[in-house]
Each structure stands twice: as structure tokens, then as C-alpha cells.
Design a protein around this motif. Structure first.
Motif, short mmCIF file in Angstrom:
data_model
loop_
_atom_site.label_atom_id
_atom_site.label_comp_id
_atom_site.label_asym_id
_atom_site.label_seq_id
_atom_site.Cartn_x
_atom_site.Cartn_y
_atom_site.Cartn_z
N GLU A 40 11.31 37.96 43.26
CA GLU A 40 10.33 36.88 43.19
C GLU A 40 9.25 37.13 44.23
O GLU A 40 9.55 37.31 45.42
N LEU A 41 8.01 37.12 43.79
CA LEU A 41 6.87 37.31 44.68
C LEU A 41 6.08 36.01 44.74
O LEU A 41 5.64 35.49 43.72
N THR A 42 5.93 35.48 45.95
CA THR A 42 5.14 34.27 46.16
C THR A 42 4.00 34.61 47.12
O THR A 42 3.98 35.71 47.70
N PRO A 43 3.07 33.70 47.36
CA PRO A 43 1.98 33.99 48.31
C PRO A 43 2.46 34.28 49.72
O PRO A 43 1.79 34.99 50.48
N ILE A 46 8.62 37.58 49.65
CA ILE A 46 9.18 38.36 48.53
C ILE A 46 10.69 38.41 48.70
O ILE A 46 11.22 38.59 49.81
N SER A 47 11.40 38.24 47.59
CA SER A 47 12.86 38.39 47.58
C SER A 47 13.21 39.34 46.44
O SER A 47 12.57 39.32 45.37
N TRP A 48 14.24 40.15 46.65
CA TRP A 48 14.56 41.21 45.68
C TRP A 48 16.04 41.55 45.75
O TRP A 48 16.65 41.53 46.82
N LYS A 62 26.14 50.31 44.34
CA LYS A 62 26.08 49.31 45.41
C LYS A 62 25.05 48.25 45.05
O LYS A 62 24.10 48.52 44.31
N ASN A 63 25.24 47.09 45.63
CA ASN A 63 24.27 46.02 45.48
C ASN A 63 23.34 46.00 46.69
O ASN A 63 23.80 46.12 47.84
N TYR A 64 22.06 45.84 46.41
CA TYR A 64 21.06 45.80 47.48
C TYR A 64 20.23 44.53 47.33
O TYR A 64 19.96 44.07 46.22
N GLU A 65 19.79 44.00 48.47
CA GLU A 65 18.91 42.83 48.41
C GLU A 65 18.19 42.64 49.76
O GLU A 65 18.63 43.17 50.79
N PHE A 66 17.11 41.89 49.73
CA PHE A 66 16.41 41.51 50.95
C PHE A 66 15.50 40.33 50.64
O PHE A 66 15.19 40.04 49.49
N LYS A 67 15.04 39.68 51.67
CA LYS A 67 14.03 38.63 51.59
C LYS A 67 13.24 38.66 52.90
O LYS A 67 13.84 38.75 53.98
N LEU A 68 11.93 38.59 52.77
CA LEU A 68 11.11 38.57 53.98
C LEU A 68 9.85 37.74 53.75
O LEU A 68 9.38 37.60 52.63
N ASP A 69 9.31 37.22 54.85
CA ASP A 69 8.07 36.46 54.82
C ASP A 69 6.94 37.35 55.32
O ASP A 69 7.10 38.07 56.32
N PHE A 70 5.80 37.29 54.63
CA PHE A 70 4.66 38.14 54.98
C PHE A 70 3.93 37.60 56.22
O PHE A 70 3.95 36.40 56.52
N TYR A 71 3.25 38.51 56.89
CA TYR A 71 2.47 38.14 58.06
C TYR A 71 1.37 37.14 57.67
O TYR A 71 1.15 36.15 58.38
N GLU A 72 0.70 37.39 56.55
CA GLU A 72 -0.28 36.46 56.01
C GLU A 72 -0.07 36.37 54.49
O GLU A 72 0.75 37.09 53.93
N GLU A 73 -0.84 35.54 53.86
CA GLU A 73 -0.64 35.30 52.43
C GLU A 73 -1.17 36.45 51.58
O GLU A 73 -2.13 37.14 51.95
N GLU A 108 7.45 37.03 61.31
CA GLU A 108 8.07 37.00 62.63
C GLU A 108 8.14 38.40 63.22
O GLU A 108 8.37 39.38 62.50
N LYS A 109 7.94 38.46 64.50
CA LYS A 109 8.02 39.75 65.19
C LYS A 109 9.47 40.01 65.56
O LYS A 109 9.95 39.73 66.66
N VAL A 110 10.17 40.55 64.57
CA VAL A 110 11.59 40.85 64.76
C VAL A 110 11.83 42.32 64.44
O VAL A 110 11.05 42.96 63.72
N LYS A 111 12.93 42.83 64.93
CA LYS A 111 13.26 44.24 64.70
C LYS A 111 13.92 44.37 63.34
O LYS A 111 14.96 43.76 63.06
N THR A 112 13.28 45.14 62.45
CA THR A 112 13.80 45.34 61.08
C THR A 112 13.86 46.84 60.81
O THR A 112 12.89 47.46 60.35
N PRO A 113 14.98 47.47 61.11
CA PRO A 113 15.09 48.93 60.99
C PRO A 113 14.92 49.45 59.56
O PRO A 113 14.61 50.64 59.37
N PHE A 114 15.12 48.60 58.56
CA PHE A 114 14.97 49.08 57.18
C PHE A 114 13.51 49.07 56.71
O PHE A 114 13.21 49.54 55.61
N ILE A 115 12.59 48.53 57.53
CA ILE A 115 11.16 48.55 57.19
C ILE A 115 10.50 49.67 57.99
O ILE A 115 10.56 49.69 59.23
N LYS A 116 9.83 50.59 57.26
CA LYS A 116 9.24 51.77 57.90
C LYS A 116 7.80 51.99 57.42
O LYS A 116 7.43 51.52 56.35
N THR A 117 7.06 52.73 58.19
CA THR A 117 5.68 53.06 57.82
C THR A 117 5.68 54.13 56.73
O THR A 117 6.42 55.12 56.81
#
Length: 225
Positions: A40-43, A46-48, A62-73, A108-117
Motif C-alpha cells: 500500500e502506497l500512501t502520501p 509505504i507498506s509491503w 521466506k516471508n518478507y515485509e516492511f513499513k516505513l514513513d517517508f521524510y516528506e509526502e 524518523e532519524k533511526v538506524k535502518t540497516p536494510f535501507i541502502k543507497t
């Protein structure tokens, strides 16, 4: 328990061009089972979730999932996606147009090792001018993944111009009829004509002979003294 898939991201920014004011967002996960994908993608977020792997080929599922809030809309209706068996790639349209980059992907400024450049797409903020937007093979996310428009049907070759018929006779000038034969010569019988000519010739010959005979009679007789 579900596992976080690897997320790669990069961005572009523009104060005037919406198409260059975007986030590249890739869920990097080989052997995704597409029927299991839910997201689901909202302004603001995103959850997946999905299952990856292939037991028939010895690849653990395996089952995979995540949810995160964007820095801006972002604008879901103007975002795009591309789904394959190795990843899900999104191009998210930033709502606010500005030249500055987002300082991070998440609110949020949190450490998320699964997010990479995503270094294959990343450019520095002061070097992005002239960089093309890589959006080939993406569907519009907010429009239910519109399929590509079908190619225009091939235009058939133009038919050859019909052959020009032979030019008809010039109107108004009727064909000149053949000159009529000379009228018959009074129905003169040719055989009779020849016979007459022969007869006349014979008579003339006799007359000529008579004349010749008269000329050969010698001198006239002497008169008595």
C-alpha cells in the motif's frame, strides 16, 4: 517471523520540473512470488509484504515485509512501478518541488540497516543537472499499471493507381466512314462488253483489209483513146 527485504534508494530534485522531482525506491529481492505481493502506497508511507523463494528448485521460501514513513509526502497517483521476479522498482513523485535533496528517506532519524543507497542511480545534489530520469518500463502506480498503448496498426501500403484506360476517340468526331464504292457502270455486262469489243475489232480488221485490197488493185484501167 517476517524478514526485512533490502531497500535501495536514490533521488532527484527540481523546483520546476515534476518529472525530475522523484525518489528511486527499489525492493531488492530475488525469486519474488508475484501472486503473494501486497503493498500500500500512501502520501506519507509505504507498506509491503511478499513471499520469495522456490521450493521446487531448492530455494528456501521466506516471508518478507516492511513499513516505513517517508521524510516528506509523495504523490501516489503520479508514481510509477515495475515488478519483476528479482525486484520491485518504484519511482515516487515528491509532492513539494524544490532543489534541495531529502536528507534521508525515512521520517524518523533511526538506524535502518536494510535501507541502502542505490549507487547505480545516485548523483550528488550539485551534479544532477542534465542527468536523465531512468523510468523505462515503468507503469503508472496510481492508475492501476496502465499497459503500454498498443502500437498503431501498420498502415497498409497505398494501392497502386489504377491503370489509365486507353484514350477513347475524341468525342464529336465520328469515325470517317470509308468512301463509298463508285456506283456500278449501269449494270454493264463485262462479257458482252468484251464480245462487242472483239466484234468491233473484227469488223475494223475486215474494213482495214478491204481498204488494203482496194489499195493493191494497181493503177486504174486505161481509158480508150
Amino acid at each position: 517471523m517476517a524478514t526485512h527485504p533490502e531497500i535501495l534508494w536514490a533521488q532527484r530534485s527540481s523546483e520546476t520540473e515534476e518529472a525530475k522531482n522523484i525518489i528511486y525506491f527499489t525492493i531488492n529481492l530475488p525469486n519474488i512470488q508475484e501472486p503473494t505481493i501486497k503493498y500500500e502506497l500512501t502520501p506519507t508511507s509505504i507498506s509491503w509484504s511478499a513471499t520469495a523463494g522456490n521450493a521446487s528448485k531448492g530455494i528456501e521460501e521466506k516471508n518478507y515485509e516492511f513499513k516505513l514513513d517517508f521524510y516528506e509526502e509523495v504523490v501516489p497517483e503520479q508514481s510509477k512501478k515495475r515488478v519483476s521476479t528479482r525486484d520491485i522498482a518504484l519511482i515516487l513523485r515528491k509532492k513539494e518541488k524544490k532543489t534541495e535533496f531529502w536528507p534521508r528517506l525515512t521520517k524518523e532519524k533511526v538506524k535502518t540497516p536494510f535501507i541502502k543507497t542505490d549507487f547505480s542511480k545516485w548523483v550528488d545534489e550539485d551534479e544532477q543537472e542534465g542527468e536523465p530520469v531512468k523510468d523505462e518500463d515503468f507503469d503508472m502506480e496510481g492508475m492501476g499499471g496502465m499497459g503500454g498503448m498498443g502500437g498503431m496498426p501498420g498502415m497498409g501500403g497505398m494501392g497502386g493507381m489504377p491503370g489509365m484506360g486507353g484514350m477513347g476517340g475524341m468525342p464529336g468526331m465520328p469515325g470517317m466512314g470509308g468512301m463509298g464504292g463508285m456506283g456500278g457502270m449501269g449494270g454493264l455486262d463485262i462479257e458482252s462488253m468484251l464480245a462487242n469489243m472483239k466484234q468491233e475489232g473484227g469488223s475494223k480488221g475486215e474494213e482495214d483489209e478491204d481498204d488494203a485490197d482496194s489499195d493493191d488493185d494497181g493503177p486504174p484501167p486505161l481509158e480508150d483513146a
